[in-house]
Design an enzyme around this catalytic site. Sequence first.
Site, PDB file in Angstrom:
ATOM      1  N   ASP A 126     -21.702   0.915 -20.714  1.00 31.02           N
ATOM      2  CA  ASP A 126     -22.503  -0.139 -21.314  1.00 31.02           C
ATOM      3  C   ASP A 126     -22.116  -1.448 -20.643  1.00 31.02           C
ATOM      4  O   ASP A 126     -21.003  -1.577 -20.141  1.00 31.02           O
ATOM      5  CB  ASP A 126     -22.216  -0.268 -22.818  1.00 31.02           C
ATOM      6  N   ASP A 174     -19.303  -0.266 -31.329  1.00 32.20           N
ATOM      7  CA  ASP A 174     -17.901  -0.466 -30.984  1.00 32.20           C
ATOM      8  C   ASP A 174     -17.129  -0.737 -32.276  1.00 32.20           C
ATOM      9  O   ASP A 174     -17.720  -0.846 -33.347  1.00 32.20           O
ATOM     10  CB  ASP A 174     -17.742  -1.604 -29.969  1.00 32.20           C
ATOM     11  N   CYS A 209     -39.752  -1.217  -7.470  1.00 34.72           N
ATOM     12  CA  CYS A 209     -39.589  -0.945  -8.901  1.00 34.72           C
ATOM     13  C   CYS A 209     -40.935  -0.605  -9.538  1.00 34.72           C
ATOM     14  O   CYS A 209     -41.948  -1.226  -9.243  1.00 34.72           O
ATOM     15  CB  CYS A 209     -38.979  -2.170  -9.584  1.00 34.72           C
ATOM     16  N   HIS A 215     -37.318  -6.085 -16.629  1.00 30.09           N
ATOM     17  CA  HIS A 215     -37.106  -5.592 -15.260  1.00 30.09           C
ATOM     18  C   HIS A 215     -35.652  -5.170 -15.039  1.00 30.09           C
ATOM     19  O   HIS A 215     -35.396  -4.091 -14.489  1.00 30.09           O
ATOM     20  CB  HIS A 215     -37.497  -6.618 -14.193  1.00 30.09           C
ATOM     21  N   CYS A 219     -41.455  -0.709 -12.834  1.00 29.67           N
ATOM     22  CA  CYS A 219     -41.511  -1.200 -14.212  1.00 29.67           C
ATOM     23  C   CYS A 219     -42.781  -2.010 -14.446  1.00 29.67           C
ATOM     24  O   CYS A 219     -43.439  -2.458 -13.516  1.00 29.67           O
ATOM     25  CB  CYS A 219     -40.257  -2.011 -14.562  1.00 29.67           C
ATOM     26  N   CYS A 272     -42.886  -5.480 -12.660  1.00 27.43           N
ATOM     27  CA  CYS A 272     -43.123  -5.459 -11.216  1.00 27.43           C
ATOM     28  C   CYS A 272     -44.537  -4.977 -10.873  1.00 27.43           C
ATOM     29  O   CYS A 272     -45.075  -5.312  -9.822  1.00 27.43           O
ATOM     30  CB  CYS A 272     -42.076  -4.583 -10.529  1.00 27.43           C
TER      31      CYS A 272
END
Length: 419
Positions: free
Chosen positions: A316, A91, A354, A385, A356, A359
């Site tokens: 974002d 930014d 999930c 997660h 991931c 998880c």
Amino acid sequence: MSVSFHIDASIGGARKGRLVTPHAELQTPVFMPVGTVASVKAVPQDTLEELGAQIILGNTYHLYLRPGVEIVRRMGGLHGFMSWPRAILTDSGGFQVFSLSQLRKVNEEGVTFRSHLDGSSHVFTPESAMAAQIALGADIVMAFDECTEYPADRERMRASMEMTARWAARSKKYFEEHQWDVPWSHVSDLEFQVSSGTAPRNPRPEARNRTAERRSAQPPGAAVPRNPESTQSLFGIVQGGMDRELRRESAERTVAIGFPGYAIGGLSVGEPRELTREIVESTLEHLPKDQPRYLMGVGTPEEIVEYAGLGIDMMDCVLPTRAARHGLLFTSEGKISIKQARHAQDSGPPDPKCRCRVCQRYSRAYLRHLYASNEVLAQVLNTIHNLAFYLDTMQRVRHSISLGEKTRFLAEVWSQPKA
Ligand SMILES: [Zn+2]
């Protein structure tokens, strides 16, 4: 020679596309995890790659104050400094100057502010903010803007919007004159080689073709060999407060200056969510359909799906990482607070749907224990997660758009109960 954008499928306003940057080809709509000080808090870079993060965001204000852009530039820019081979966006520093620094004074030239770290005095102008971003070397950099506070009266919103438009023109002028100073540019490489007597006569003439070949075989967002003629891309920012007419004027003036992509800034600053949506929707009408459109600083999982549905390509937000550090997990069953006693004996995963690594391996009981014990690992696992949930949500949005089924789009992508 900067970014190129290709739309492969669309439903209504929503589009699935590819944004080709110097370091990676991004599948859009894309969610960009925020790496404020060259670190996505609690998550190492190799894990971000494993999670499928295609591009991360760095904050110029923070990096300018610490460690300082010159140190980062000497390390090859942010890519080299933080060892992140994929795409990066920085930014302009404007938003943090307005939200974090003390005693700021704004005039036509720029903003004088005091560091939130040590009270030291600094000046950001469109030119110095561009110089800082060129030294940081992100793939995509942002014009220096003024984020209008909320609420603000119309006179104030207009004056602020007009200042942003003038600053956008100055940002572009400086960027065009200095873009080859980027730490990884072909030209700055050559200048170094010439000054050190090691310049090849014809530097890597075959690199461009090789880049195109390698790109087609890579997973989304994976780093690609960089075209030696590539440089950064500067995006413009639309402001105008919560006034649709001022937003239209800001969009038209920014488009008239001409950028390869456009951001909608100054939202999620305390206004009601319906108003955010209304402003996003009306502003999008005035932005080019064939260029990438970036909505800055949003939102919840429901919101990122909603905005992708309106035709936003890039987003974002600090929410998944910040909430994780406070024990809040986004799941297919809605938002849960892992610190609650009801999870103390729950042997189930944080989110049964999930995939991931958290998880797959850990229970809610264990995560609750880590959080209650104030263990660093709690922040790490919660953040992994939450990022997986956001990135997977965006993956499903892209898949849904490519299937071209409007009815399934919102129904399946976000079928979870509202948190
Ligand atoms: Zn998970």
